[in-house]
Enzyme design. Structure first.
Site, mmCIF file in Angstrom:
data_model
loop_
_atom_site.group_PDB
_atom_site.id
_atom_site.type_symbol
_atom_site.label_atom_id
_atom_site.label_comp_id
_atom_site.label_asym_id
_atom_site.label_seq_id
_atom_site.Cartn_x
_atom_site.Cartn_y
_atom_site.Cartn_z
ATOM 1 N N LYS A 174 0.867 -1.184 0.000
ATOM 2 C CA LYS A 174 0.000 0.000 0.000
ATOM 3 C C LYS A 174 0.902 1.232 0.000
ATOM 4 O O LYS A 174 1.407 1.656 1.035
ATOM 5 C CB LYS A 174 -0.859 -0.024 1.265
ATOM 6 C CG LYS A 174 -2.188 0.721 1.183
ATOM 7 C CD LYS A 174 -2.114 2.151 0.755
ATOM 8 C CE LYS A 174 -1.926 3.129 1.880
ATOM 9 N NZ LYS A 174 -1.775 4.531 1.408
ATOM 10 N N GLU A 249 9.145 2.512 11.297
ATOM 11 C CA GLU A 249 10.157 3.562 11.086
ATOM 12 C C GLU A 249 9.404 4.866 10.991
ATOM 13 O O GLU A 249 8.595 5.052 10.074
ATOM 14 C CB GLU A 249 10.954 3.304 9.794
ATOM 15 C CG GLU A 249 11.889 2.124 9.868
ATOM 16 C CD GLU A 249 12.987 2.283 10.913
ATOM 17 O OE1 GLU A 249 13.264 3.413 11.338
ATOM 18 O OE2 GLU A 249 13.538 1.247 11.317
ATOM 19 N N CYS A 283 13.132 11.778 6.502
ATOM 20 C CA CYS A 283 13.082 11.409 7.918
ATOM 21 C C CYS A 283 14.405 11.762 8.589
ATOM 22 O O CYS A 283 14.452 12.027 9.787
ATOM 23 C CB CYS A 283 12.798 9.930 8.062
ATOM 24 S SG CYS A 283 13.852 8.934 7.021
ATOM 25 N N GLU A 384 8.556 17.503 14.891
ATOM 26 C CA GLU A 384 8.915 17.285 13.485
ATOM 27 C C GLU A 384 8.038 18.166 12.591
ATOM 28 O O GLU A 384 6.814 18.129 12.685
ATOM 29 C CB GLU A 384 8.716 15.818 13.097
ATOM 30 C CG GLU A 384 9.202 15.544 11.678
ATOM 31 C CD GLU A 384 8.987 14.107 11.210
ATOM 32 O OE1 GLU A 384 7.864 13.592 11.322
ATOM 33 O OE2 GLU A 384 9.963 13.500 10.724
#
Ligand code: NAD
Length: 499
Positions: A174, A249, A283, A384
């Site tokens: 996906k 992750e 990331c 973030e």
């Protein structure tokens, strides 16, 4: 406009929902790449049923033969590298040199995984008993549900798919809804390389619908997710409840530390690439710059000058340094953090708004932005943003720099620029991250080393390298007793009578 399909049960198929979404070029929103299925739960279920059949074929296929298919996929990616990079930039935005790098990571991962088909080592150990062999070996697990983010449309899916397949699992893939075209091409490549069709399933659509349906399905024992920590928490709660094997992750708040003794020219190139490469949407992006006071002012003024000169534009045009952000929501989130920074009293030195002008008005462009005088512990410094915003913190020495680096909930990557070997090694020991770079930016993973973060960036697993093969396979132990007698482990010892 082209209408794309899912790949389910060995065929390119329309979604049961009969709904579609547009895939838009973020550099020019009038450019629609195609319509992709907005699949539903029923599509995910059919994909999982098919993947169960695929698993029965694939788990019995010898691992070296599985590796050969993956190696061939790597060969096809080599041949199609420039074409894939171009279509990836069109749907994701980052410049062509970066999308070529993204494909190259997929190629490197293919060759590593292909060769792993001839290793997948277990152990053979001496038994406690006579005439008995003891060994461990790896077994495939089942249907792997792979849910991936938008920022590395080829590299991250291959990080998951290739080791999953090398270990003998089938996959339901996906991809992120912003990058469905690259995902479609990856599946085409796997089929051309000779993967039996039911071993791979591609289900396009949105996370809350089709992503959740895959994660929640009892016949998917293995889930690998890369994305935000918020979504990862939802996925983690479901998998925890259902006792699934899960690799997460997630987010980062990575820092580059520059000490007074650093090579400042090198550190400057490092932070430009680390903070504004991929428009800050990595990331591992450098979102904090920790400067020792002796070089703080000089380094910052040189940095602002260089950042102002960065060329924004369409990643497919020559000379573009920084492409667009992925979508309108990402721009809005970045704008909200600019407000947060200003409310918290940080100094906005450059950027801070949507970029306008020729070639920019039709896309999701945001000016590369730097905040100085950012307080350790403030929201700007802790959360973030996933955009082109760099927060600068001033520190007096290495101890303070390390403490600031470590005092966030994330722990993906960090970097230290210093000419002092002792400071460099202390940083490797002290910085609380999955990856620390010395005299290099916070970004740039190599396919044959484990990749991942500590604290709320991950859940202890790694992508890449040898470690990921542990995740995608189950260890089984076999004992073969050829003594012809009942021998009792822990009871009959090696001191017994030899025959
Ligand atoms: P996201 O969390 O919004 O989406 C990731 C994927 O999860 C997408 O495919 C999405 O459709 C799906 N999803 C959303 N809700 C879901 C649900 N309820 N159930 C199942 N699936 C669901 O992340 P994004 O915006 O695509 O990517 C950016 C984030 O990814 C950042 O936080 C970044 O740090 C992180 N990231 C981490 C790494 C790493 O290796 N640590 C690498 C790349 C990106």
């Amino acid at each position: 406009m082209k209408t794309f399909k899912n790949f389910i049960a060995g065929k390119w198929t329309e979604p049961e929902t009969d709904k579609y979404f547009d895939n838009v070029n973020p550099a020019d929103t009038s450019d629609i790449i195609g319509r992709f299925p907005k699949s539903g739960r029923g599509d995910a279920e059919r994909a999982i049923e098919s993947a169960q059949r695929g698993f029965e074929i694939w788990r019995r296929t010898p691992a070296p033969a599985r590796g050969d298919v993956i190696r061939k996929a790597g060969d096809i990616m080599v041949r199609r590298k420039d074409e894939i990079a171009d279509l990836m930039t069109r749907e994701m935005g980052k410049p062509l040199n970066e999308t070529r790098g993204d494909v190259q990571e997929g190629i490197d991962t293919a060759y590593y995984a292909g060769a792993e088909g001839r290793r997948l080592f277990g152990h053979t150990v001496p038994s406690e008993l006579r005439k008995k062999w003891a060994m461990s070996y790896r077994r495939p697990i089942g249907v792997a549900g792979l849910v991936t983010p938008f920022n590395f449309p080829m590299a991250i899916p291959t990080w998951k798919m290739f080791p999953a397949l090398a270990c003998g699992n089938s996959v339901v893939f996906k991809p992120a809804e912003d990058v469905p075209h690259t995902a479609t091409v990856l599946v085409e490549i796997m089929l051309e390389a000779g993967l039996p069709p039911e071993v791979i399933q591609l289900v396009h659509g949105f996370g809350e619908e089709v992503g959740a349906a895959i994660v929640e399905h009892p016949k998917v024992p293995l889930v690998s997710f890369t994305g935000s920590t918020e979504t990862g928490s939802i996925v983690g709660a479901i998998c925890g409840r259902m006792h699934k094997r899960l690799s997460l992750e997630m987010g980062g708040k990575n820092a580059q530390i520059v000490m007074d003794d650093a090579d400042l020219d090198l550190a400057l190139e490092g932070v430009l690439w680390g903070a504004f490469g991929t428009t800050g949407q990595r990331c591992t992006a450098t979102s904090r710059l920790i400067l020792q006071s002796g070089i703080h002012d000089e380094f910052l003024s040189r940095l602002v000058e260089r950042v102002r000169a960065l060329q924004l534009g369409d990643g497919r045009k020559d000379g573009t340094d920084v492409g667009p952000m992925i979508n309108a929501a990402a721009v809005e989130k970045t704008e909200r953090y600019i407000d947060v920074g200003q409310q918290e009293g940080a100094d906005l030195l450059c950027g801070g708004r949507r970029a306008k002008g020729k070639g920019l008005d039709g896309g999701y462009f945001f000016e590369p932005s730097i905040f100085a005088r950012v307080k350790a512990g403030s929201r700007l410094e802790q959360e973030e943003i996933f955009g082109p915003v760099l927060s600068v913190v001033r520190v007096k020495d290495a101890d303070e720099a390390f403490a600031v680096n470590n005092d966030v909930k994330y722990g993906l990557s960090s970097s230290v620029y210093t000419q002092n070997v002792n400071t460099a090694f202390r940083a490797l020991e002290e910085l609380d991250n999955g990856i620390t770079y010395v005299n290099a930016p916070t970004i740039g993973a190599e396919a044959h080393l484990p990749f991942g973060g500590v604290k709320q960036t991950g859940n202890g697993h790694r992508e890449g390298g040898w470690e990921v093969y542990e995740f995608y396979s189950e260890t089984k132990v076999g004992y073969v007793d050829f003594s012809g007698q009942l021998q009792k482990a822990q009871i009959d010892t090696y001191l017994g009578t030899p025959d």
